[in-house]
Design a protein around this motif. Structure first.
Motif, PDB file in Angstrom:
ATOM      1  N   GLN A 135       1.418 -11.824   3.490  1.00  0.00           N
ATOM      2  CA  GLN A 135       0.491 -11.021   3.116  1.00  0.00           C
ATOM      3  C   GLN A 135      -0.296 -11.460   1.784  1.00  0.00           C
ATOM      4  O   GLN A 135       0.638 -11.899   0.975  1.00  0.00           O
ATOM      5  CB  GLN A 135       0.590  -9.562   3.227  1.00  0.00           C
ATOM      6  CG  GLN A 135       1.365  -9.081   4.293  1.00  0.00           C
ATOM      7  CD  GLN A 135       0.438  -9.287   5.753  1.00  0.00           C
ATOM      8  OE1 GLN A 135      -0.995  -9.274   5.757  1.00  0.00           O
ATOM      9  NE2 GLN A 135       0.966  -9.806   6.701  1.00  0.00           N
ATOM     10  N   THR A 136      -1.611 -11.065   1.462  1.00  0.00           N
ATOM     11  CA  THR A 136      -2.050 -11.382   0.189  1.00  0.00           C
ATOM     12  C   THR A 136      -1.828 -10.039  -0.810  1.00  0.00           C
ATOM     13  O   THR A 136      -1.639  -9.001  -0.169  1.00  0.00           O
ATOM     14  CB  THR A 136      -3.625 -11.669   0.355  1.00  0.00           C
ATOM     15  OG1 THR A 136      -4.252 -10.348   0.693  1.00  0.00           O
ATOM     16  CG2 THR A 136      -3.691 -12.998   0.984  1.00  0.00           C
ATOM     17  N   TRP A 137      -1.895 -10.269  -1.896  1.00  0.00           N
ATOM     18  CA  TRP A 137      -1.756  -8.739  -2.712  1.00  0.00           C
ATOM     19  C   TRP A 137      -2.838  -7.794  -2.447  1.00  0.00           C
ATOM     20  O   TRP A 137      -2.507  -6.627  -2.455  1.00  0.00           O
ATOM     21  CB  TRP A 137      -1.709  -9.119  -4.297  1.00  0.00           C
ATOM     22  CG  TRP A 137      -2.905  -9.711  -5.180  1.00  0.00           C
ATOM     23  CD1 TRP A 137      -3.331 -10.823  -5.294  1.00  0.00           C
ATOM     24  CD2 TRP A 137      -3.742  -8.769  -5.638  1.00  0.00           C
ATOM     25  NE1 TRP A 137      -4.348 -10.918  -5.787  1.00  0.00           N
ATOM     26  CE2 TRP A 137      -4.795  -9.565  -6.040  1.00  0.00           C
ATOM     27  CE3 TRP A 137      -4.075  -7.254  -5.528  1.00  0.00           C
ATOM     28  CZ2 TRP A 137      -5.974  -9.101  -6.634  1.00  0.00           C
ATOM     29  CZ3 TRP A 137      -5.198  -6.972  -6.250  1.00  0.00           C
ATOM     30  CH2 TRP A 137      -6.141  -7.833  -6.728  1.00  0.00           C
ATOM     31  N   PRO A 138      -4.060  -8.157  -2.154  1.00  0.00           N
ATOM     32  CA  PRO A 138      -5.002  -7.065  -1.870  1.00  0.00           C
ATOM     33  C   PRO A 138      -4.482  -6.446  -0.616  1.00  0.00           C
ATOM     34  O   PRO A 138      -4.584  -5.252  -0.495  1.00  0.00           O
ATOM     35  CB  PRO A 138      -6.276  -7.830  -1.703  1.00  0.00           C
ATOM     36  CG  PRO A 138      -6.204  -8.845  -2.478  1.00  0.00           C
ATOM     37  CD  PRO A 138      -4.806  -9.344  -2.419  1.00  0.00           C
ATOM     38  N   ASP A 139      -3.880  -7.127   0.500  1.00  0.00           N
ATOM     39  CA  ASP A 139      -3.729  -6.503   1.722  1.00  0.00           C
ATOM     40  C   ASP A 139      -2.483  -5.730   1.565  1.00  0.00           C
ATOM     41  O   ASP A 139      -2.312  -4.316   2.170  1.00  0.00           O
ATOM     42  CB  ASP A 139      -3.161  -7.676   2.721  1.00  0.00           C
ATOM     43  CG  ASP A 139      -4.577  -8.405   3.056  1.00  0.00           C
ATOM     44  OD1 ASP A 139      -5.675  -7.847   3.133  1.00  0.00           O
ATOM     45  OD2 ASP A 139      -4.253  -9.719   3.354  1.00  0.00           O
ATOM     46  N   LEU A 140      -1.542  -6.124   0.668  1.00  0.00           N
ATOM     47  CA  LEU A 140      -0.506  -5.173   0.464  1.00  0.00           C
ATOM     48  C   LEU A 140      -0.748  -4.044  -0.186  1.00  0.00           C
ATOM     49  O   LEU A 140      -0.313  -2.947   0.045  1.00  0.00           O
ATOM     50  CB  LEU A 140       0.590  -6.019  -0.376  1.00  0.00           C
ATOM     51  CG  LEU A 140       1.368  -7.045   0.347  1.00  0.00           C
ATOM     52  CD1 LEU A 140       2.230  -7.919  -0.374  1.00  0.00           C
ATOM     53  CD2 LEU A 140       2.507  -6.514   1.446  1.00  0.00           C
ATOM     54  N   GLY A 141      -1.766  -4.190  -1.357  1.00  0.00           N
ATOM     55  CA  GLY A 141      -2.095  -2.781  -1.879  1.00  0.00           C
ATOM     56  C   GLY A 141      -2.612  -1.831  -0.946  1.00  0.00           C
ATOM     57  O   GLY A 141      -2.184  -0.690  -1.279  1.00  0.00           O
ATOM     58  N   SER A 142      -3.190  -2.386   0.082  1.00  0.00           N
ATOM     59  CA  SER A 142      -3.745  -1.306   0.930  1.00  0.00           C
ATOM     60  C   SER A 142      -2.668  -0.658   1.800  1.00  0.00           C
ATOM     61  O   SER A 142      -2.754   0.525   2.190  1.00  0.00           O
ATOM     62  CB  SER A 142      -4.502  -1.997   2.054  1.00  0.00           C
ATOM     63  OG  SER A 142      -5.714  -2.576   1.662  1.00  0.00           O
ATOM     64  N   TYR A 143      -1.625  -1.409   1.927  1.00  0.00           N
ATOM     65  CA  TYR A 143      -0.450  -0.755   2.776  1.00  0.00           C
ATOM     66  C   TYR A 143       0.274   0.022   1.825  1.00  0.00           C
ATOM     67  O   TYR A 143       0.779   1.453   2.102  1.00  0.00           O
ATOM     68  CB  TYR A 143       0.708  -1.870   3.027  1.00  0.00           C
ATOM     69  CG  TYR A 143       1.668  -1.494   3.655  1.00  0.00           C
ATOM     70  CD1 TYR A 143       1.924  -1.315   5.084  1.00  0.00           C
ATOM     71  CD2 TYR A 143       2.907  -1.080   3.062  1.00  0.00           C
ATOM     72  CE1 TYR A 143       3.149  -0.710   5.764  1.00  0.00           C
ATOM     73  CE2 TYR A 143       4.160  -0.847   3.540  1.00  0.00           C
ATOM     74  CZ  TYR A 143       4.175  -0.214   4.856  1.00  0.00           C
ATOM     75  OH  TYR A 143       5.431   0.091   5.488  1.00  0.00           O
ATOM     76  N   PHE A 144       0.400  -0.062   0.587  1.00  0.00           N
ATOM     77  CA  PHE A 144       1.085   0.802  -0.252  1.00  0.00           C
ATOM     78  C   PHE A 144       0.297   2.089  -0.491  1.00  0.00           C
ATOM     79  O   PHE A 144       0.805   3.177  -1.012  1.00  0.00           O
ATOM     80  CB  PHE A 144       1.341   0.231  -1.618  1.00  0.00           C
ATOM     81  CG  PHE A 144       2.565  -0.832  -1.502  1.00  0.00           C
ATOM     82  CD1 PHE A 144       3.648  -1.031  -0.854  1.00  0.00           C
ATOM     83  CD2 PHE A 144       2.290  -2.114  -2.105  1.00  0.00           C
ATOM     84  CE1 PHE A 144       4.652  -1.709  -0.671  1.00  0.00           C
ATOM     85  CE2 PHE A 144       3.128  -3.219  -1.958  1.00  0.00           C
ATOM     86  CZ  PHE A 144       4.315  -3.325  -1.442  1.00  0.00           C
ATOM     87  N   GLU A 145      -1.117   2.080  -0.259  1.00  0.00           N
ATOM     88  CA  GLU A 145      -1.757   3.264  -0.571  1.00  0.00           C
ATOM     89  C   GLU A 145      -1.460   4.196   0.458  1.00  0.00           C
ATOM     90  O   GLU A 145      -1.638   5.326   0.458  1.00  0.00           O
ATOM     91  CB  GLU A 145      -3.271   2.731  -0.324  1.00  0.00           C
ATOM     92  CG  GLU A 145      -3.965   2.151  -1.597  1.00  0.00           C
ATOM     93  CD  GLU A 145      -5.388   1.751  -1.238  1.00  0.00           C
ATOM     94  OE1 GLU A 145      -5.971   2.235  -0.224  1.00  0.00           O
ATOM     95  OE2 GLU A 145      -5.845   1.185  -2.010  1.00  0.00           O
ATOM     96  N   THR A 146      -1.020   3.867   1.577  1.00  0.00           N
ATOM     97  CA  THR A 146      -0.738   4.936   2.786  1.00  0.00           C
ATOM     98  C   THR A 146       0.715   4.907   3.347  1.00  0.00           C
ATOM     99  O   THR A 146       0.958   5.726   3.988  1.00  0.00           O
ATOM    100  CB  THR A 146      -1.615   4.505   4.096  1.00  0.00           C
ATOM    101  OG1 THR A 146      -1.463   3.155   4.263  1.00  0.00           O
ATOM    102  CG2 THR A 146      -3.257   4.631   3.503  1.00  0.00           C
ATOM    103  N   GLU A 147       1.406   3.860   2.890  1.00  0.00           N
ATOM    104  CA  GLU A 147       2.966   3.937   3.481  1.00  0.00           C
ATOM    105  C   GLU A 147       3.800   3.927   2.454  1.00  0.00           C
ATOM    106  O   GLU A 147       3.489   3.194   1.316  1.00  0.00           O
ATOM    107  CB  GLU A 147       2.910   2.727   4.405  1.00  0.00           C
ATOM    108  CG  GLU A 147       2.035   2.622   5.676  1.00  0.00           C
ATOM    109  CD  GLU A 147       2.422   3.582   6.641  1.00  0.00           C
ATOM    110  OE1 GLU A 147       3.270   4.261   6.669  1.00  0.00           O
ATOM    111  OE2 GLU A 147       1.452   3.925   7.593  1.00  0.00           O
TER     112      GLU A 147
END
Length: 255
Positions: free
Chosen positions: A6-18
């Motif tokens: 994953q890219t860091w922006p994609d991972l940021g989206s994950y960490f926002e909800t999970e």
């Protein structure tokens, strides 16, 4: 979801909800004359990826070298000292907590890691930093393992052989299954315990070729059944853990 892909922006989206991550942990050590030294980390990574794909949770890169000094007499075995391993795994989880992860499943496939991963979980739990638990694939499906094999073994036996036949069949030396069985032993051996005490430290003290059980009883079809059943158990564990309020997971206050 695989973290490394994953890219860091994609991972940021994950960490926002999970807030859950799977960490596959194995070893690089002898598994007899018929299985590759990567047996444990191949199994751990495959199960973690399958559970992550089916559940949507995050899977970190695999820890491929664990606590394996008890296999050191066999060529190629790699290991790290237990205190180093514990500190490394604790630091790795703290890295994840920095990004918002507060619960971790160590997807483990090496018996030598068990006590140390549980100790890491204890440290993190006592600090209230994260809830990290050790999960061992064969312990999640003991009845199926017993039903499939007449002579099982804890290391390099039919259950691990079947799993690698299913996951990476080209790495199994099928022409050495008889050799593995005849040169190994069933478990436990008569000399492994005396008067209630375990009287050995290294695998070589029990098995001349480093394996236990009847490897000739293994097939890729049995391995597929083991894999699917264990992956289902892991997925269910992750879904349960994800639903728990974090305040119910941390250490309770003094009575």
């Amino acid at each position: 979801m695989e973290l490394a892909a994953q890219t860091w922006p994609d991972l940021g989206s994950y960490f926002e909800t999970e807030s859950l991550a799977l960490v596959p942990v194995g070893s690089t050590e002898q598994h007899g004359p018929h299985l590759p030294e990567g047996t444990d980390h191949i199994i751990a990574e495959s199960l973690a990826r399958a559970a992550a794909t089916s559940s949507g949770f995050l899977c970190t890169p695999t820890i491929t070298i664990g606590v394996s000094p008890h296999h050191r007499q066999f060529h190629g075995t790699m290991w790290v000292d237990a205190p180093v391993f514990r500190d490394y795994m604790e630091s790795l989880v703290s890295n994840l907590t920095y990004h918002g992860i507060d619960r971790v499943v160590f997807v483990n496939a090496h018996g030598g890691n068990v006590a140390h991963l549980r100790e890491v979980g204890r440290r993190l739990h006592d600090r209230g930093e994260a809830f990290a638990i050790e999960w061992m694939w064969d312990e999640s499906i003991p009845t199926l393992v017993s039903d499939l094999f007449e002579q099982n073994g804890p290391h390099g036996g039919p259950k691990e052989t079947a799993m690698i036949q299913h996951l990476a069949g080209d790495l199994v030396r099928e022409d050495r299954l008889e050799e593995a069985h005849e040169g190994g032993v069933t478990f436990p051996t008569d000399d492994s315990h005396r008067n209630g005490a375990r009287v050995f430290y290294d695998c070589i003290d029990n098995s001349p070729n480093g394996v236990f059980g009847d490897q000739t009883d293994a097939t890729a079809e049995k391995g597929e059944r083991l894999f699917e059943a264990a992956a289902d158990q892991l997925r269910e564990l992750c879904l349960w853990l994800n639903e728990q309020p974090f305040e119910d997971l941390v250490a309770k206050p003094h009575v």
